[in-house]
Design an enzyme around this catalytic site. Structure first.
Site, mmCIF file in Angstrom:
data_model
loop_
_atom_site.group_PDB
_atom_site.id
_atom_site.type_symbol
_atom_site.label_atom_id
_atom_site.label_comp_id
_atom_site.label_asym_id
_atom_site.label_seq_id
_atom_site.Cartn_x
_atom_site.Cartn_y
_atom_site.Cartn_z
ATOM 1 N N GLU A 1 -10.696 -0.157 1.446
ATOM 2 C CA GLU A 1 -10.337 -1.327 1.182
ATOM 3 C C GLU A 1 -9.903 -1.982 2.827
ATOM 4 O OE1 GLU A 1 -6.366 -2.621 1.729
ATOM 5 O OE2 GLU A 1 -5.491 -0.649 0.680
ATOM 6 N N SER B 1 2.421 -6.357 -8.558
ATOM 7 C CA SER B 1 1.040 -6.348 -7.749
ATOM 8 C C SER B 1 -0.161 -6.493 -8.738
ATOM 9 C CB SER B 1 0.752 -5.150 -7.104
ATOM 10 O OG SER B 1 -0.267 -5.408 -6.424
ATOM 11 N N ALA B 2 -0.902 -7.291 -8.721
ATOM 12 C CA ALA B 2 -2.097 -7.227 -9.479
ATOM 13 C C ALA B 2 -2.937 -6.022 -9.464
ATOM 14 C CB ALA B 2 -3.067 -8.725 -8.954
ATOM 15 N N LYS C 1 3.860 2.738 -2.526
ATOM 16 C CA LYS C 1 4.548 2.682 -1.253
ATOM 17 C C LYS C 1 6.046 2.536 -1.849
ATOM 18 C CE LYS C 1 1.971 -0.582 -0.657
ATOM 19 N NZ LYS C 1 1.490 -1.835 -0.444
#
Ligand code: PSU
Ligand code: MN
Length: 307
Positions: A26, A141-142, A160
């Site tokens: 990413e 989050s998506a 996280k």
């Protein structure tokens, strides 16, 4: 044909054609996760770790509205020094194309593009998840939904620890996402090896992960797999210590009114400051460690029907 909108680097294209192992990487960690030049150096180190395990790295980002699968050093440098790259998740990816903008891909957007390119394995640092206080902010989050629907295996160092890890695990379970811990019973917590939470599933070798993925394929199960790989012991910051830094950063973010897409980058940046750079060193070590495991997995899978 789904690959037509992708700009795949010659090296990645050759590897895909030859059924060599390829690992997607990413780019939000480059633009929004780390300061320069550590972001660039980490990106290069992560690519090298993938190569060391015999696979080819494919860092994914949007440059001038083009979906790049595999970046050269110049493109990596451009991304690492940019101050206006869009942070792209499923919801915003198309706008970056339409505007011919520069953008980095989160876990969710990287999974979408990896799947279009035919890449099955993806290494990152940590996924997004359910934020602390989500019962009020609704900030989830998506990345989690994407794991529920897109068939890519994501190797990370756990959710996280700025997130609510128990709630993140609950949502993943609801979405039917298998969460494996690699070589231990507990889910790791990004900077720390330990979270105090039992992992739903465990694998001790790459061969076991491959067997598991083949069994999923025979069941025709959709969606991704999350493999959580603990940070190497010599680089970890123990959970108890980390918790005080995280609590301080979250308190400050709330006082500063940080919300939405800015939350994750803000907290990560603040934690680097609070720990005087130590969390950054840990972050670098864990992502390189994940890239290595992802490379091994991609190489093993390339010799099977699952590829
Ligand atoms: N891990 C890091 N730094 C990051 C991220 C993860 O060490 O910047 C990024 C990943 O790209 C992940 C994203 O997909 O944060 C999650 O953001 P959000 O919570 O806004 O969905
Ligand atoms: Mn969010």
């Amino acid at each position: 044909m789904s690959q037509a909108i992708l700009t795949i680097s010659p090296e990645v294209k050759a590897a895909l054609n030859n059924r060599q192992g390829v690992v997607a990487l990413e780019s939000t960690i480059i633009t929004h996760g780390m300061p320069y030049p550590e972001n660039r150096d980490t990106a290069l180190g992560v690519e090298q770790a993938v190569r060391d395990s015999g696979a080819i790295p494919a860092t994914i980002a949007i440059i001038d509205g083009q979906i790049m699968v595999g970046l050269d050093e110049q493109q990596l440098e451009t991304l690492a020094t940019s101050s206006n790259a869009m942070k792209l998740s499923r919801a915003d990816l198309a706008m970056a194309l339409a505007r011919k903008a520069m953008g980095s891909t989160t876990v969710a957007a990287t999974m979408i593009i990896a799947h279009l390119a035919g890449i099955k394995v993806f290494a990152t640092g940590g996924i997004g998840g359910v934020h602390q206080g989500a019962e009020l902010s609704f900030d989830i989050s998506a990345d989690l939904q994407e794991l529920g629907r897109t068939p890519v295996s994501v190797i990370c160092a756990g959710a996280k620890a700025i997130l609510d890890i128990p709630k993140t695990l609950e949502v993943l379970e609801t979405l039917g996402v298998p969460v494996l811990a690699y070589g231990q019973d507990e889910v790791p917590a990004f900077w720390s090896r330990s979270s105090g939470l039992a992992a739903p599933l465990r694998a001790d070798t790459v061969a076991q992960i491959v067997d598991f993925m083949q069994a999923r394929e025979s069941l025709q199960l959709d969606g991704g797999v999350l493999i959580t790989n603990p940070v190497p012991a010599e680089a970890e910051i123990p959970q108890a210590e980390m918790q005080t830094y995280i609590a301080q950063a979250i308190k400050e973010s709330q006082a500063a009114g940080i919300s939405g897409k800015a939350v994750t980058p803000w907290l990560l940046g603040r934690i680097v400051e609070i720990t005087e750079g130590r969390s950054l060193v840990t972050n670098q070590a864990l992502i390189v460690n994940n890239a290595r495991l992802a490379g091994e997995l991609a190489v093993s899978l390339s010799g099977t029907a699952t590829n």
